[in-house]
Design a protein around this motif. Structure first.
Motif, mmCIF file in Angstrom:
data_model
loop_
_atom_site.group_PDB
_atom_site.id
_atom_site.type_symbol
_atom_site.label_atom_id
_atom_site.label_comp_id
_atom_site.label_asym_id
_atom_site.label_seq_id
_atom_site.Cartn_x
_atom_site.Cartn_y
_atom_site.Cartn_z
ATOM 1 N N GLU B 98 17.355 80.191 55.991
ATOM 2 C CA GLU B 98 16.692 78.568 55.359
ATOM 3 C C GLU B 98 17.877 78.345 54.870
ATOM 4 O O GLU B 98 17.344 77.045 55.227
ATOM 5 C CB GLU B 98 16.053 79.513 54.078
ATOM 6 N N ASP B 141 19.309 81.327 48.164
ATOM 7 C CA ASP B 141 18.687 80.201 48.739
ATOM 8 C C ASP B 141 17.833 79.702 48.562
ATOM 9 O O ASP B 141 17.267 79.128 47.109
ATOM 10 C CB ASP B 141 17.343 81.809 49.965
ATOM 11 N N HIS B 143 14.682 78.719 47.467
ATOM 12 C CA HIS B 143 13.312 79.132 46.621
ATOM 13 C C HIS B 143 14.166 80.209 45.804
ATOM 14 O O HIS B 143 13.211 80.002 44.774
ATOM 15 C CB HIS B 143 12.444 80.033 47.837
ATOM 16 N N ASP B 145 15.331 82.529 46.406
ATOM 17 C CA ASP B 145 15.876 84.129 46.405
ATOM 18 C C ASP B 145 16.890 84.782 46.440
ATOM 19 O O ASP B 145 18.362 84.229 47.562
ATOM 20 C CB ASP B 145 15.349 84.298 47.718
ATOM 21 N N ASP B 179 6.872 81.758 49.203
ATOM 22 C CA ASP B 179 8.248 80.791 49.690
ATOM 23 C C ASP B 179 7.419 80.975 50.838
ATOM 24 O O ASP B 179 7.964 79.659 52.063
ATOM 25 C CB ASP B 179 9.602 81.235 50.116
HETATM 26 MN MN LIG Z 1 13.480 81.844 51.235
#
Ligand SMILES: [Mn+2]
Ligand SMILES: [Mn+2]
Ligand SMILES: [Mn+2]
Ligand SMILES: [Mn+2]
Lengths: 235, 235
Positions: B98, B141, B143, B145, B179
């Motif tokens: 991602e 990442d 988002h 995470d 996400d």
């Molecule tokens: Mn993510």
DNA sequence: AATTAAGTTTAGATATACCTCAAAAGCTAA
DNA sequence: TTAGCTTTTGAGGTATATCTAAACTTAATT
């Protein structure tokens, strides 16, 4: 993606996306074999894919039903326009990915084929486009193979095998066939015999003689197997 | 890759590589559900994967045979060390991908989930490593995470849902859950509510009231659904 | 025209990886 | 103890991908 819409018919087996693998690989195989001889016979395909002819037959029947190939019993297959479109798209993915892995992520030219063979089936149109843009919309891959354009155009350079050259000829390497052969690729890279390299044939030993190539100040010697795999253009 | 070596046992169905999809997805699902409640029940998994409980049961039996989960009839599952390792690896792939798609290829944060969900199963260890190196071995990442490290370590920041904040609280967005919800992500990006953003809760309307957030000079208003999806830390 | 070798197709099986439904079984809490 | 819910079983389905062995087609050779 053209994506073999025909396939996505009934079933809708939830998390698709990784299916068409085999179909795409067969179409790619047929496309490539057709460049050597068309129509393409069942046994040629079986050899190339390392399966039994019977398996090929049933896949050909499937592909025919999907209108991806023109198939008449006992007389080999040719790709339909739709089939060729899919084949070219997969090949485009493959070659873009090979180049991308080298340019963007520092892979060596003997390492990229395997990974590209898997990724070619799963990248979205958007990812393909971004990769192509990153690379400046290239037309050849690391092994000198032409990259089909989005519209299916493919620019094939006229080449001749190094094995067919006479002593004294000057030429430039444009393409290595069998780009799946890592060992050979590693060896060629070591010798500095990569696409773009110019050389002169300074000697051809008798019988299936090794070829001596003058590259800059050095002489490189390659056997017939390798010579067969190197395609060149005249300078 | 740990790659579920156990699986690669007999069959040797030549061109593997794209198989373990479902298995990896189940393990990932179980891992994620276990963060909420462990052991994880059959029906929770069925919901999450959108299949019938009966399907889950048979997959759990398969996973148990592979020693990926500890499973006792009627009492849910937990991942074994091996199972957790696979789950973490897939999650690592997903989150690295991602971030990579955004950083290297200009994707938007609402577009990357889908592509990563496919690619996560097919990238080689080498490609993973190159991507991680390119990104400077990141730990979160796009988002917010956490990205598990190669050794399975995962750095979880302690967070609280924005929905639980009281008026006047100052906080920073660290993570967006769900996400996969592109529309919400696009909307949040529009509002400028992305990980790293600091804000103060200036008002909470009664009942399931919208939250008014002071971000710099602006006030952004979000409903409860969104507030639930935003995890924050105090500044 | 008949034979034969090579290549191809069919038929029938096997295998795997999902998945579903309906019914039986098990669990838990009132 | 039993109702209500969850879970498992068992039977079955679909799709893909492969194989072996037998039957067939084609084209080249007598
Ligand atoms: Mn993510
Ligand atoms: Mn494409
Ligand atoms: Mn190539
Ligand atoms: Mn990995």
């Amino acid at each position: 993606m053209p994506e073999i819409e025909a396939l996505k018919s009934g079933s809708s087996t939830q998390r698709d996306g990784l299916n068409h693998q085999a179909i795409e690989d067969y179409l790619k195989t047929i496309y490539m074999l057709a460049e050597l001889e068309s129509p393409v016979s069942t046994s040629r395909i079986a050899e190339a894919r390392d399966v039994k002819p019977a398996s090929v037959t049933s896949m050909l029947q499937r592909l025919a039903k999907l209108k991806m190939v023109d198939y008449k019993k006992h007389s080999g297959v040719t790709l339909t326009t739709a089939g060729e479109k899919v084949a070219l798209e997969v090949i485009r993915h493959h070659r873009l990915l090979e180049l991308y892995l080298m340019e963007a992520l520092g892979f060596e030219w003997d390492e990229v084929h395997e990974q590209a063979d898997i990724l070619e089936h799963v990248i979205s149109e958007k990812l393909e486009e971004r990769i192509a843009a990153f690379l400046g919309h290239p037309t050849v891959d690391p092994h000198g193979d032409p990259i089909p354009a989005k519209d299916g155009t493919i620019v094939a350079v006229d080449t001749i095998s190094l094995a067919n050259l006479a002593t004294g000829t000057q030429a430039q390497i444009t393409r290595i066939i069998d780009d799946a052969n890592s060992e050979m690729l590693r060896y060629l890279a070591e010798l500095g015999l990569t696409p773009g390299t110019e050389f002169t044939v300074v000697d051809i030993a008798p019988f299936d003689g090794p070829f001596s190539l003058q590259v800059g100040d050095n002489v490189k010697i390659v056997g017939r197997t390798i010579a067969n795999s190197i395609l060149v253009t005249f300078v």
